[in-house]
Design a protein around this motif. Structure first.
Motif, short mmCIF file in Angstrom:
data_model
loop_
_atom_site.label_atom_id
_atom_site.label_comp_id
_atom_site.label_asym_id
_atom_site.label_seq_id
_atom_site.Cartn_x
_atom_site.Cartn_y
_atom_site.Cartn_z
N GLN A 12 4.61 -2.84 -8.15
CA GLN A 12 4.02 -1.82 -7.22
C GLN A 12 4.14 -2.02 -5.74
O GLN A 12 4.50 -1.27 -5.02
N LEU A 13 4.11 -3.19 -5.50
CA LEU A 13 4.02 -3.67 -4.16
C LEU A 13 5.76 -3.70 -3.81
O LEU A 13 5.92 -3.27 -2.57
N VAL A 14 6.48 -3.90 -4.68
CA VAL A 14 8.01 -3.76 -4.04
C VAL A 14 8.20 -2.22 -3.75
O VAL A 14 8.90 -1.93 -2.67
N GLU A 15 7.78 -1.44 -4.76
CA GLU A 15 7.92 0.11 -4.50
C GLU A 15 7.13 0.60 -3.17
O GLU A 15 7.89 1.21 -2.46
N SER B 58 -3.27 -5.09 0.25
CA SER B 58 -4.19 -6.00 -0.02
C SER B 58 -4.79 -6.42 -1.53
O SER B 58 -4.60 -7.66 -2.05
N THR B 59 -4.83 -5.20 -2.14
CA THR B 59 -5.31 -5.30 -3.60
C THR B 59 -4.25 -5.84 -4.45
O THR B 59 -4.52 -6.61 -5.24
N LEU B 60 -2.80 -5.20 -4.25
CA LEU B 60 -1.88 -5.67 -4.97
C LEU B 60 -1.62 -7.29 -4.77
O LEU B 60 -1.30 -8.03 -5.71
N LEU B 61 -1.76 -7.78 -3.49
CA LEU B 61 -1.44 -9.23 -3.32
C LEU B 61 -2.58 -9.99 -3.96
O LEU B 61 -2.12 -10.99 -4.51
N LEU B 62 -3.85 -9.65 -4.26
CA LEU B 62 -4.80 -10.18 -4.97
C LEU B 62 -4.53 -10.29 -6.37
O LEU B 62 -4.51 -11.38 -6.98
#
Length: 197
Positions: A167-170, A148-152
């Motif tokens: 980071q989200l991909v990883e 959620s934090t990364l999407l934001l």
């Protein structure tokens, strides 16, 4: 001199990560001092939560200091020369110079203090703190919260958004890699049986 350096290193690891509402009060979220990601409380915050003067909290600790283990249950921040950290923790210059001790308590140290205070209110506050403050780290570290934090961050864009995207991909790849590794192990385990057949 070694003691001062050790204290300075422990105090330098303390990080104020914003605030959190607790029982109608905004309290600082403090990590470090007792290990990476470990939450802790200042005597000042404890005094505010329990509606007591900070001097009373310090007296309770001082009267029972033999029950507390330094560097495990408490740090005496006054024994370091990290004034900037104390200011960041909400202490005024005057309170720093006047205090004989300024305590930072770990979760374990706080539990010991509650035992000493031994009032119904103290135990009620203790239970809430354990549930809402100390265990919050687990929720923050959960992958769903992190996603959620990364999407934001991605939504907000900029350089932080690009880094968050990576980071989200990883983060998304990890479960897939683990599944592939498990399947590969299972195939390797069954291979000799297949060759025999």
């Amino acid at each position: 001199m070694d003691y001062i350096n050790e204290m300075n290193n422990l105090v330098a690891s303390i990080d104020v990560r914003g605030t959190q509402e607790f029982m109608g009060k905004e309290i600082p979220v403090i990590e470090g001092g007792f290990g990476e990601g470990k939450r802790c409380l200042t005597d000042k915050t404890i005094a505010e939560i329990h509606s007591q003067p900070v001097g009373e909290i310090r007296k309770s600790i001082n009267r029972n200091i033999k029950r507390f283990k330094e560097h495990i249950d408490y740090l005496d921040l006054q024994r370091s020369d990290m004034v900037t950290t104390l200011l960041n923790l909400g202490y005024s210059k005057q309170s720093i110079t006047q205090a004989e001790h300024i305590y930072l308590l770990s979760e374990r140290g706080y539990a010991k203090l509650i035992k000493i205070m031994d009032t119904d209110l103290a135990w009620e506050i203790h239970d809430k703190l354990i549930d809402e403050y100390f265990t919050m780290r687990k929720i923050i570290n959960s992958s769903e919260q992190l996603k959620s934090t990364l999407l934001l961050e991605i939504y907000n864009g900029g350089q932080a958004g690009v880094l968050a995207s990576k980071q989200l991909v990883e983060l998304e790849k990890k479960p897939l890699i683990n599944t592939i590794e498990k399947q590969s192990d299972a195939i390797n385990e069954l291979k000799p049986h297949a060759e025999y057949a």
